[in-house]
Design a protein around this motif. Structure first.
Motif, PDB file in Angstrom:
ATOM      1  N   ILE A 210      24.979  35.799  81.802  1.00 25.06           N
ATOM      2  CA  ILE A 210      25.783  34.716  81.242  1.00 25.06           C
ATOM      3  C   ILE A 210      24.831  33.696  80.621  1.00 25.06           C
ATOM      4  O   ILE A 210      23.661  33.585  81.005  1.00 25.06           O
ATOM      5  CB  ILE A 210      26.699  34.069  82.307  1.00 25.06           C
TER       6      ILE A 210
ATOM      7  N   LYS B 173      28.963  37.525  73.016  1.00 27.41           N
ATOM      8  CA  LYS B 173      30.175  37.311  73.804  1.00 27.41           C
ATOM      9  C   LYS B 173      30.325  38.470  74.769  1.00 27.41           C
ATOM     10  O   LYS B 173      30.366  39.629  74.371  1.00 27.41           O
ATOM     11  CB  LYS B 173      31.419  37.276  72.901  1.00 27.41           C
TER      12      LYS B 173
ATOM     13  N   PHE C 292      40.346  34.949  87.158  1.00 29.00           N
ATOM     14  CA  PHE C 292      40.324  34.337  85.832  1.00 29.00           C
ATOM     15  C   PHE C 292      41.722  33.944  85.377  1.00 29.00           C
ATOM     16  O   PHE C 292      41.881  33.071  84.540  1.00 29.00           O
ATOM     17  CB  PHE C 292      39.713  35.297  84.794  1.00 29.00           C
TER      18      PHE C 292
ATOM     19  N   ASN D 289      39.036  38.566  79.220  1.00 33.82           N
ATOM     20  CA  ASN D 289      38.101  37.477  79.480  1.00 33.82           C
ATOM     21  C   ASN D 289      36.871  37.621  78.592  1.00 33.82           C
ATOM     22  O   ASN D 289      36.264  38.683  78.550  1.00 33.82           O
ATOM     23  CB  ASN D 289      37.660  37.494  80.945  1.00 33.82           C
ATOM     24  N   GLU D 290      36.522  36.555  77.903  1.00 34.28           N
ATOM     25  CA  GLU D 290      35.295  36.519  77.112  1.00 34.28           C
ATOM     26  C   GLU D 290      34.395  35.426  77.678  1.00 34.28           C
ATOM     27  O   GLU D 290      34.872  34.363  78.066  1.00 34.28           O
ATOM     28  CB  GLU D 290      35.594  36.253  75.642  1.00 34.28           C
ATOM     29  N   THR D 291      33.095  35.723  77.715  1.00 35.16           N
ATOM     30  CA  THR D 291      32.129  34.808  78.299  1.00 35.16           C
ATOM     31  C   THR D 291      30.938  34.653  77.361  1.00 35.16           C
ATOM     32  O   THR D 291      30.462  35.639  76.786  1.00 35.16           O
ATOM     33  CB  THR D 291      31.616  35.387  79.639  1.00 35.16           C
ATOM     34  N   ASP D 292      30.446  33.423  77.213  1.00 38.53           N
ATOM     35  CA  ASP D 292      29.217  33.213  76.464  1.00 38.53           C
ATOM     36  C   ASP D 292      28.080  33.846  77.254  1.00 38.53           C
ATOM     37  O   ASP D 292      27.870  33.531  78.431  1.00 38.53           O
ATOM     38  CB  ASP D 292      28.955  31.719  76.249  1.00 38.53           C
ATOM     39  N   SER D 293      27.356  34.754  76.604  1.00 38.15           N
ATOM     40  CA  SER D 293      26.318  35.525  77.279  1.00 38.15           C
ATOM     41  C   SER D 293      25.077  35.605  76.402  1.00 38.15           C
ATOM     42  O   SER D 293      25.081  35.177  75.252  1.00 38.15           O
ATOM     43  CB  SER D 293      26.820  36.947  77.566  1.00 38.15           C
TER      44      SER D 293
ATOM     45  N   SER E 149      28.742  36.344  88.857  1.00 34.58           N
ATOM     46  CA  SER E 149      27.977  36.926  87.769  1.00 34.58           C
ATOM     47  C   SER E 149      26.522  37.139  88.183  1.00 34.58           C
ATOM     48  O   SER E 149      25.945  36.328  88.903  1.00 34.58           O
ATOM     49  CB  SER E 149      28.038  36.018  86.539  1.00 34.58           C
TER      50      SER E 149
END
Length: 101
Positions: free
Chosen positions: A9, A34, A49, A54-58, A88
């Motif tokens: 992440i 993403k 969630f 679900n999208e996460t800044d990675s 995570s």
């Protein structure tokens, strides 16, 4: 020579850079990406969630490294992940390189 791919992440970016430095990996590339997770098959109670997609800044890191540096990097990442309170983790994939120039 090995090619490693590390994903994490975005909040772990500084920690991953520190791990690479500690493992004496002096050259690497990285990009913001993403992360995506499809939780549509999970029970609603298990999905904290609250949505199916679900999208996460990675971030994703790429590096060519020697085996003895790889061993150190793996150990450092394992210790980091064991001490995490977050769900995570930092993920590492290792690919063999047959030829390089």
């Amino acid at each position: 020579m090995k090619l490693v791919v590390i994903t994490a992440i975005a909040e772990f970016e500084k920690e991953v850079k520190k791990m690479l430095k500690e493992a004496k990996v002096r050259s690497y590339s990285y990009r913001d990406v993403k992360g995506f997770r499809d939780a549509s098959e999970e029970c609603v109670e298990d999905n904290w969630f609250g949505s199916e997609i679900n999208e996460t800044d990675s971030v994703v890191f790429y590096a060519f490294i020697l085996q003895h540096h790889l061993d150190s990097l793996i150990e450092t990442i394992n210790i980091f992940n064991k001490n995490q309170e977050f769900a995570s983790k930092v993920h590492l994939a290792v690919l063999s390189v047959e030829k390089y120039n």
